[in-house]
Design a protein around this motif. Structure first.
Motif, PDB file in Angstrom:
ATOM      1  N   ALA A  85       0.820  -1.200   0.000  1.00 47.84           N
ATOM      2  CA  ALA A  85       0.000   0.000   0.000  1.00 47.84           C
ATOM      3  C   ALA A  85       0.857   1.254   0.000  1.00 47.84           C
ATOM      4  O   ALA A  85       2.030   1.236   0.381  1.00 47.84           O
ATOM      5  CB  ALA A  85      -0.930   0.002   1.214  1.00 47.84           C
ATOM      6  N   ILE A  86       0.242   2.341  -0.420  1.00 45.19           N
ATOM      7  CA  ILE A  86       0.833   3.666  -0.330  1.00 45.19           C
ATOM      8  C   ILE A  86      -0.056   4.501   0.578  1.00 45.19           C
ATOM      9  O   ILE A  86      -1.283   4.476   0.443  1.00 45.19           O
ATOM     10  CB  ILE A  86       0.955   4.338  -1.706  1.00 45.19           C
ATOM     11  CG1 ILE A  86       1.878   3.525  -2.625  1.00 45.19           C
ATOM     12  CG2 ILE A  86       1.446   5.775  -1.559  1.00 45.19           C
ATOM     13  CD1 ILE A  86       3.331   3.518  -2.187  1.00 45.19           C
ATOM     14  N   GLY A  87       0.559   5.222   1.474  1.00 48.06           N
ATOM     15  CA  GLY A  87      -0.191   6.048   2.406  1.00 48.06           C
ATOM     16  C   GLY A  87       0.192   7.506   2.331  1.00 48.06           C
ATOM     17  O   GLY A  87       1.307   7.858   1.930  1.00 48.06           O
ATOM     18  N   TRP A  88      -0.759   8.346   2.685  1.00 48.60           N
ATOM     19  CA  TRP A  88      -0.524   9.771   2.863  1.00 48.60           C
ATOM     20  C   TRP A  88      -0.534  10.078   4.356  1.00 48.60           C
ATOM     21  O   TRP A  88      -1.418   9.618   5.090  1.00 48.60           O
ATOM     22  CB  TRP A  88      -1.592  10.604   2.161  1.00 48.60           C
ATOM     23  CG  TRP A  88      -1.373  10.789   0.694  1.00 48.60           C
ATOM     24  CD1 TRP A  88      -1.963  10.110  -0.324  1.00 48.60           C
ATOM     25  CD2 TRP A  88      -0.516  11.760   0.083  1.00 48.60           C
ATOM     26  NE1 TRP A  88      -1.525  10.577  -1.527  1.00 48.60           N
ATOM     27  CE2 TRP A  88      -0.635  11.593  -1.313  1.00 48.60           C
ATOM     28  CE3 TRP A  88       0.343  12.748   0.581  1.00 48.60           C
ATOM     29  CZ2 TRP A  88       0.077  12.384  -2.218  1.00 48.60           C
ATOM     30  CZ3 TRP A  88       1.046  13.526  -0.325  1.00 48.60           C
ATOM     31  CH2 TRP A  88       0.909  13.337  -1.701  1.00 48.60           C
TER      32      TRP A  88
ATOM     33  N   ARG B 283       3.698  13.175  13.376  1.00 46.31           N
ATOM     34  CA  ARG B 283       3.203  12.766  12.074  1.00 46.31           C
ATOM     35  C   ARG B 283       2.021  11.816  12.250  1.00 46.31           C
ATOM     36  O   ARG B 283       2.044  10.920  13.092  1.00 46.31           O
ATOM     37  CB  ARG B 283       4.320  12.092  11.283  1.00 46.31           C
ATOM     38  CG  ARG B 283       3.988  11.826   9.833  1.00 46.31           C
ATOM     39  CD  ARG B 283       5.243  11.413   9.057  1.00 46.31           C
ATOM     40  NE  ARG B 283       6.258  12.463   9.095  1.00 46.31           N
ATOM     41  CZ  ARG B 283       7.411  12.397   8.439  1.00 46.31           C
ATOM     42  NH1 ARG B 283       7.696  11.339   7.696  1.00 46.31           N
ATOM     43  NH2 ARG B 283       8.278  13.393   8.538  1.00 46.31           N
ATOM     44  N   GLU B 284       0.974  12.016  11.447  1.00 48.91           N
ATOM     45  CA  GLU B 284      -0.217  11.200  11.557  1.00 48.91           C
ATOM     46  C   GLU B 284      -0.681  10.716  10.190  1.00 48.91           C
ATOM     47  O   GLU B 284      -0.491  11.388   9.179  1.00 48.91           O
ATOM     48  CB  GLU B 284      -1.347  11.986  12.234  1.00 48.91           C
ATOM     49  CG  GLU B 284      -1.818  13.194  11.451  1.00 48.91           C
ATOM     50  CD  GLU B 284      -2.984  13.916  12.102  1.00 48.91           C
ATOM     51  OE1 GLU B 284      -3.471  13.462  13.151  1.00 48.91           O
ATOM     52  OE2 GLU B 284      -3.421  14.950  11.552  1.00 48.91           O
ATOM     53  N   ALA B 285      -1.318   9.563  10.195  1.00 45.41           N
ATOM     54  CA  ALA B 285      -1.861   9.014   8.962  1.00 45.41           C
ATOM     55  C   ALA B 285      -3.081   9.796   8.526  1.00 45.41           C
ATOM     56  O   ALA B 285      -3.891  10.231   9.352  1.00 45.41           O
ATOM     57  CB  ALA B 285      -2.218   7.544   9.151  1.00 45.41           C
ATOM     58  N   VAL B 286      -3.220   9.967   7.233  1.00 49.65           N
ATOM     59  CA  VAL B 286      -4.377  10.618   6.639  1.00 49.65           C
ATOM     60  C   VAL B 286      -5.209   9.615   5.847  1.00 49.65           C
ATOM     61  O   VAL B 286      -6.427   9.515   6.025  1.00 49.65           O
ATOM     62  CB  VAL B 286      -3.957  11.786   5.727  1.00 49.65           C
ATOM     63  CG1 VAL B 286      -5.177  12.402   5.055  1.00 49.65           C
ATOM     64  CG2 VAL B 286      -3.195  12.836   6.526  1.00 49.65           C
TER      65      VAL B 286
END
Length: 123
Positions: A33-36, A45-48
């Protein structure tokens, strides 16, 4: 080999929209997967959002769901994040990264971070 490059950050008025792109080079099936992610000044830093390459399964943080849309453009090898109804709380440096460890969508399970692109929501 795996390289991620973000683009599209800008200064946006509250309530506005903005699209970000993550150009992916050297992706393999080992990268599920790719995450922003984003990081605001003085905050962690937090996941979007994230998207899986096998079946397109998506994840959205509570703060993003309903306002942001993540997608894959396979022709351009990009993972895009379309953001709407932006507010000052969305301000931060936005990063894309590749999943390197199975588990939750959290920064420690991702790597190959891009350089980041600045999103500023202000009037």
């Amino acid at each position: 080999q795996l390289t991620l490059v973000e683009s599209g950050g800008d200064l946006v008025q509250p309530g506005g929209s903005l699209g970000l792109s993550c150009r992916v080079s050297g992706f393999t099936l080992e990268n599920a997967a790719i995450g922003w992610f984003r990081q605001a000044p003085g905050k962690e830093r937090e996941a979007v959002s994230s998207i899986a390459f096998d079946d397109g399964t998506t994840y959205y943080a509570v703060s993003a769901e309903g306002r942001f849309t993540i997608s894959i453009d396979r022709a351009k090898n990009t993972v895009n994040l379309q953001m709407t109804s932006l507010g000052p709380e969305d301000t931060g440096v936005y990063y894309c990264a590749a999943q390197i460890k199975l588990g939750a969508v959290v920064p420690e399970n991702f790597g190959f971070w891009g350089q980041g692109t600045q999103v500023t929501v202000s009037s």
